[in-house]
Design a protein around this motif. Structure first.
Motif, PDB file in Angstrom:
ATOM      1  N   ALA A 138       0.846  -1.199   0.000  1.00  0.00           N
ATOM      2  CA  ALA A 138       0.000   0.000   0.000  1.00  0.00           C
ATOM      3  C   ALA A 138       0.883   1.252   0.000  1.00  0.00           C
ATOM      4  O   ALA A 138       1.249   1.775   1.053  1.00  0.00           O
ATOM      5  CB  ALA A 138      -0.934  -0.008   1.198  1.00  0.00           C
ATOM      6  N   GLY A 139       1.216   1.697  -1.192  1.00  0.00           N
ATOM      7  CA  GLY A 139       2.042   2.886  -1.334  1.00  0.00           C
ATOM      8  C   GLY A 139       3.012   2.729  -2.482  1.00  0.00           C
ATOM      9  O   GLY A 139       3.149   1.649  -3.081  1.00  0.00           O
ATOM     10  N   GLY A 195      -0.584   7.169  -8.638  1.00  0.00           N
ATOM     11  CA  GLY A 195      -1.969   6.860  -8.289  1.00  0.00           C
ATOM     12  C   GLY A 195      -2.243   5.386  -8.047  1.00  0.00           C
ATOM     13  O   GLY A 195      -1.339   4.562  -7.867  1.00  0.00           O
ATOM     14  N   THR A 196      -3.523   5.057  -8.077  1.00  0.00           N
ATOM     15  CA  THR A 196      -3.964   3.691  -7.822  1.00  0.00           C
ATOM     16  C   THR A 196      -3.399   2.713  -8.836  1.00  0.00           C
ATOM     17  O   THR A 196      -3.094   1.556  -8.502  1.00  0.00           O
ATOM     18  CB  THR A 196      -5.507   3.623  -7.835  1.00  0.00           C
ATOM     19  N   ASN A 197      -3.257   3.155 -10.094  1.00  0.00           N
ATOM     20  CA  ASN A 197      -2.694   2.265 -11.122  1.00  0.00           C
ATOM     21  C   ASN A 197      -1.299   1.795 -10.742  1.00  0.00           C
ATOM     22  O   ASN A 197      -0.918   0.650 -11.017  1.00  0.00           O
ATOM     23  CB  ASN A 197      -2.648   2.989 -12.471  1.00  0.00           C
ATOM     24  N   GLY A 198      -0.529   2.679 -10.114  1.00  0.00           N
ATOM     25  CA  GLY A 198       0.808   2.293  -9.698  1.00  0.00           C
ATOM     26  C   GLY A 198       0.785   1.247  -8.600  1.00  0.00           C
ATOM     27  O   GLY A 198       1.569   0.285  -8.623  1.00  0.00           O
ATOM     28  N   VAL A 199      -0.112   1.435  -7.621  1.00  0.00           N
ATOM     29  CA  VAL A 199      -0.175   0.502  -6.491  1.00  0.00           C
ATOM     30  C   VAL A 199      -0.710  -0.861  -6.929  1.00  0.00           C
ATOM     31  O   VAL A 199      -0.123  -1.905  -6.614  1.00  0.00           O
ATOM     32  CB  VAL A 199      -1.059   1.078  -5.364  1.00  0.00           C
ATOM     33  N   LEU A 200      -1.808  -0.854  -7.647  1.00  0.00           N
ATOM     34  CA  LEU A 200      -2.479  -2.109  -7.988  1.00  0.00           C
ATOM     35  C   LEU A 200      -1.954  -2.742  -9.269  1.00  0.00           C
ATOM     36  O   LEU A 200      -2.143  -3.940  -9.490  1.00  0.00           O
ATOM     37  CB  LEU A 200      -3.991  -1.874  -8.109  1.00  0.00           C
ATOM     38  N   GLY A 201      -1.325  -1.953 -10.119  1.00  0.00           N
ATOM     39  CA  GLY A 201      -0.819  -2.486 -11.379  1.00  0.00           C
ATOM     40  C   GLY A 201       0.675  -2.707 -11.383  1.00  0.00           C
ATOM     41  O   GLY A 201       1.164  -3.815 -11.618  1.00  0.00           O
ATOM     42  N   ASN A 202       1.425  -1.644 -11.096  1.00  0.00           N
ATOM     43  CA  ASN A 202       2.878  -1.733 -11.197  1.00  0.00           C
ATOM     44  C   ASN A 202       3.497  -2.753 -10.245  1.00  0.00           C
ATOM     45  O   ASN A 202       4.395  -3.517 -10.645  1.00  0.00           O
ATOM     46  CB  ASN A 202       3.519  -0.374 -10.919  1.00  0.00           C
ATOM     47  N   VAL A 210       1.348  -4.530   3.261  1.00  0.00           N
ATOM     48  CA  VAL A 210       2.559  -3.822   3.679  1.00  0.00           C
ATOM     49  C   VAL A 210       2.257  -2.329   3.557  1.00  0.00           C
ATOM     50  O   VAL A 210       1.984  -1.837   2.458  1.00  0.00           O
ATOM     51  CB  VAL A 210       3.768  -4.185   2.793  1.00  0.00           C
ATOM     52  N   LYS A 211       2.295  -1.624   4.663  1.00  0.00           N
ATOM     53  CA  LYS A 211       1.984  -0.192   4.636  1.00  0.00           C
ATOM     54  C   LYS A 211       3.263   0.582   4.299  1.00  0.00           C
ATOM     55  O   LYS A 211       4.125   0.803   5.143  1.00  0.00           O
ATOM     56  CB  LYS A 211       1.420   0.262   5.982  1.00  0.00           C
ATOM     57  N   GLN A 248       3.226   3.733   2.744  1.00  0.00           N
ATOM     58  CA  GLN A 248       3.000   5.172   2.909  1.00  0.00           C
ATOM     59  C   GLN A 248       1.888   5.393   3.923  1.00  0.00           C
ATOM     60  O   GLN A 248       0.948   4.587   4.031  1.00  0.00           O
ATOM     61  CB  GLN A 248       2.595   5.824   1.581  1.00  0.00           C
ATOM     62  N   GLU A 249       1.991   6.499   4.634  1.00  0.00           N
ATOM     63  CA  GLU A 249       0.940   6.835   5.602  1.00  0.00           C
ATOM     64  C   GLU A 249      -0.382   7.085   4.892  1.00  0.00           C
ATOM     65  O   GLU A 249      -1.441   6.678   5.373  1.00  0.00           O
ATOM     66  CB  GLU A 249       1.366   8.073   6.401  1.00  0.00           C
ATOM     67  N   ASP A 250      -0.313   7.757   3.761  1.00  0.00           N
ATOM     68  CA  ASP A 250      -1.523   8.054   2.983  1.00  0.00           C
ATOM     69  C   ASP A 250      -1.303   7.563   1.554  1.00  0.00           C
ATOM     70  O   ASP A 250      -0.859   8.319   0.687  1.00  0.00           O
ATOM     71  CB  ASP A 250      -1.796   9.561   2.996  1.00  0.00           C
ATOM     72  N   PRO A 251      -1.606   6.306   1.269  1.00  0.00           N
ATOM     73  CA  PRO A 251      -1.353   5.732  -0.062  1.00  0.00           C
ATOM     74  C   PRO A 251      -2.180   6.446  -1.141  1.00  0.00           C
ATOM     75  O   PRO A 251      -3.202   7.075  -0.844  1.00  0.00           O
ATOM     76  CB  PRO A 251      -1.791   4.277   0.090  1.00  0.00           C
ATOM     77  N   PRO A 252      -1.769   6.357  -2.389  1.00  0.00           N
ATOM     78  CA  PRO A 252      -2.497   7.008  -3.492  1.00  0.00           C
ATOM     79  C   PRO A 252      -3.918   6.501  -3.623  1.00  0.00           C
ATOM     80  O   PRO A 252      -4.212   5.343  -3.321  1.00  0.00           O
ATOM     81  CB  PRO A 252      -1.676   6.632  -4.729  1.00  0.00           C
ATOM     82  N   ARG A 253      -4.770   7.376  -4.101  1.00  0.00           N
ATOM     83  CA  ARG A 253      -6.173   7.014  -4.341  1.00  0.00           C
ATOM     84  C   ARG A 253      -6.531   7.262  -5.799  1.00  0.00           C
ATOM     85  O   ARG A 253      -6.021   8.162  -6.403  1.00  0.00           O
ATOM     86  CB  ARG A 253      -7.094   7.839  -3.438  1.00  0.00           C
TER      87      ARG A 253
END
Length: 521
Positions: free
Chosen positions: A426-427, A455-462, A513-514, A516-521
């Protein structure tokens, strides 16, 4: 043998002889140049985020290309079974560059080894080619689109008959269906060739006839391209993207674009020839100034002998930036280096003007030396920029690789992890950390996201694609709704940021796995 085939054979015989004479030098120069310039890319193999998200080894995202109007890209990819082969693609693009120079040499009637060498080099070391390699899974498409665009103009201007005309239309359609920005090679070649003919004092009637043929080819090619695009879009159920106004494009939007977006074409032309890493813009400005001087001298000669041709030459000169950057008119967006490739046509154009200069011997020698020196300087700085760029991208990957190794060690040794566990990181990593002491960063022509999309594409895709491609571990897929539920939960908010103890926690079957404190949305 049918009469039409005999006529085609006869009119192609002189060109075939020229191609055989020039091909060896052009092909050798292009292939040696492209592998020497981009050797570090082949050694490292690192791409932009597009590479890991669309197929680092197997290109699977053809529907995205279709939504952008690039319907031919799927067929090109299927011709190699969608397997990504970087050395083969570089060699293919080198051959395409050599083919373009061979066509231009015959079209412009240039018999110069310097033209063949520096013309070929200029096309394989351009900054656009660096960007093409960073999306290596579709890199072949750019060389193919360029070759088809120039071949279309070559056929319409140097060959006669209906067969050559319709073959030119087909080539233009294939170019547009592969990568629309390379249409600038067609419009640029048309304008450069017409300017050459003005300098040669071609009668206005013949200029008008040749211009009319080129316009007819362009209109028919555009119509056929859009008909095929609509058919392919309906066939696969893929809606056209709003990017660049493609989904609503028509004759009206083209006319509006000429009025509203023309300034972008001139702005990008100015930027290309005045800016760039390692003072490349200054070197390219020398090329542009050489063109202005040689065209200006030609204009003054025409004013004394052929005023109408002088007027046409002046108009064509003003239109040249607009023609080469016609993609700006069509899309209404400023270019990046990937879209700027057609402007590299100015180097072969200047070499052609220098080798066709008719002034006294000492001036002719000076002009040719100056044009060759300027072309060499641009090519050399471009090679330096290529190595700086590939080093810079590699540093980002090495930083992310180090971080990923630590994260995966924590994941695989966590008591909650099993082979069936999905993993969510997550981040996103801070890629700028890799460039803090990189003295080559300012010399790189690519400074955007190098490993991860934002953004979210990076977290969930990359993350899942990067870890699978570079570490061989499949961490599973997490849906967008699942991701939002996790990062919005109180349990996630209470977790510390990695690598602190407690930064790994399991949510159902997802080990989080955290990062970032505030992950991308």
């Amino acid at each position: 043998m049918p009469a039409w085939l005999r006529r085609e054979r006869e009119q192609w015989a002189p060109s075939a002889a020229v191609f055989r004479s020039n091909a060896g030098l052009a092909v050798k120069t292009a292939l040696i140049g492209i592998f020497l310039c981009h050797a570090l890319f082949l050694i490292n193999g690192y791409t932009s985020p597009d590479g890991t998200n669309e197929g680092l080894f197997f290109f699977w995202n053809q529907r995205w290309a279709l939504s952008l109007g690039r319907w031919m890209m799927e067929y090109l990819s299927e011709s190699v079974y969608n397997v990504v082969m970087p050395p083969v693609y570089l060699a293919f693009n080198g051959l395409c560059a050599a083919g373009v120079i061979l066509l231009l040499a015959d079209l412009w009637k240039i018999r110069s080894r310097v033209f063949l060498v520096f013309g070929s080099l200029s096309l394989v070391v351009a900054l656009a080619v660096i960007w093409q390699n960073l999306v290596i899974h579709v890199a072949y498409s750019y060389g193919f689109a360029m070759l088809m665009a120039v071949l279309a103009v070559y056929l319409i201007f140097s060959k006669r008959g209906a067969v050559s005309f319709w073959a030119a239309v087909v080539c233009l359609v294939l170019s547009m269906g592969t990568y629309q920005a390379e249409i600038g090679f067609a419009t640029g070649t048309v304008l450069c060739t017409l300017m050459l003919w003005c300098l040669q004092e071609l009668p206005l009637a013949q200029l008008a006839q040749k211009t009319g043929k080129a316009l007819a080819m362009g209109i028919l090619g555009g119509v056929v391209y859009f008909v095929i695009l609509q058919e392919e879009s309906a066939r696969y159920g893929v809606p056209l993207s709003d990017r660049g106004g493609l989904s609503s494009f028509g004759a009206g939007s083209l006319l509006n674009g000429l009025v509203e977006n023309a300034h972008l074409a001139y702005h990008d032309f100015k930027q290309y020839f005045t800016s760039g890493p390692n003072h490349l813009g200054k070197a390219q400005l020398l090329v542009l100034l050489a063109a202005v001087v040689l065209l200006g001298l030609g204009f003054l000669r025409l004013v004394r002998r052929r005023k109408p041709q002088a007027a046409v030459l002046a108009v064509l000169g003003v239109l040249l930036p607009l023609g080469i950057n016609v993609i700006d008119v069509l899309t209404g967006t400023e270019q990046n280096y990937l879209m700027s490739y057609p402007m590299q046509l100015m180097i072969p154009f200047v070499l052609m003007l220098a080798w066709r200069e008719t002034a006294p011997g000492w001036w002719k020698g000076l002009v040719r030396f100056g044009a060759g020196a300027a072309a060499f300087l641009v090519c050399w700085i471009s090679v330096v920029t290529a190595y700086a760029t590939y080093h810079t991208v590699a540093l980002a990957y090495r930083y992310v690789d180090t971080l990923t190794n630590a994260i995966l060690t924590s994941v695989l040794t966590d008591e909650d992890y099993t082979p069936d566990t999905r993993v969510l990181i997550a981040g996103l990593p801070d890629e700028s950390q890799a460039q803090k002491f990189n003295f080559l960063y300012d010399s790189s022509c690519y400074q955007g996201p190098m490993v991860f999309w934002s953004g979210t594409n990076g977290v969930l895709g990359n993350w899942k694609n990067y870890i699978y491609d570079y570490h061989g571990l499949w961490i599973g897929e997490v849906a967008t709704d699942e991701y939002y539920d996790i990062i919005d939960s109180d349990d996630f908010a209470a977790m510390p940021v990695y690598p602190a103890e407690g930064s790994l926690q399991k949510f159902d079957d997802i080990l989080v796995v955290k990062l970032q404190e505030d992950p991308p949305r």
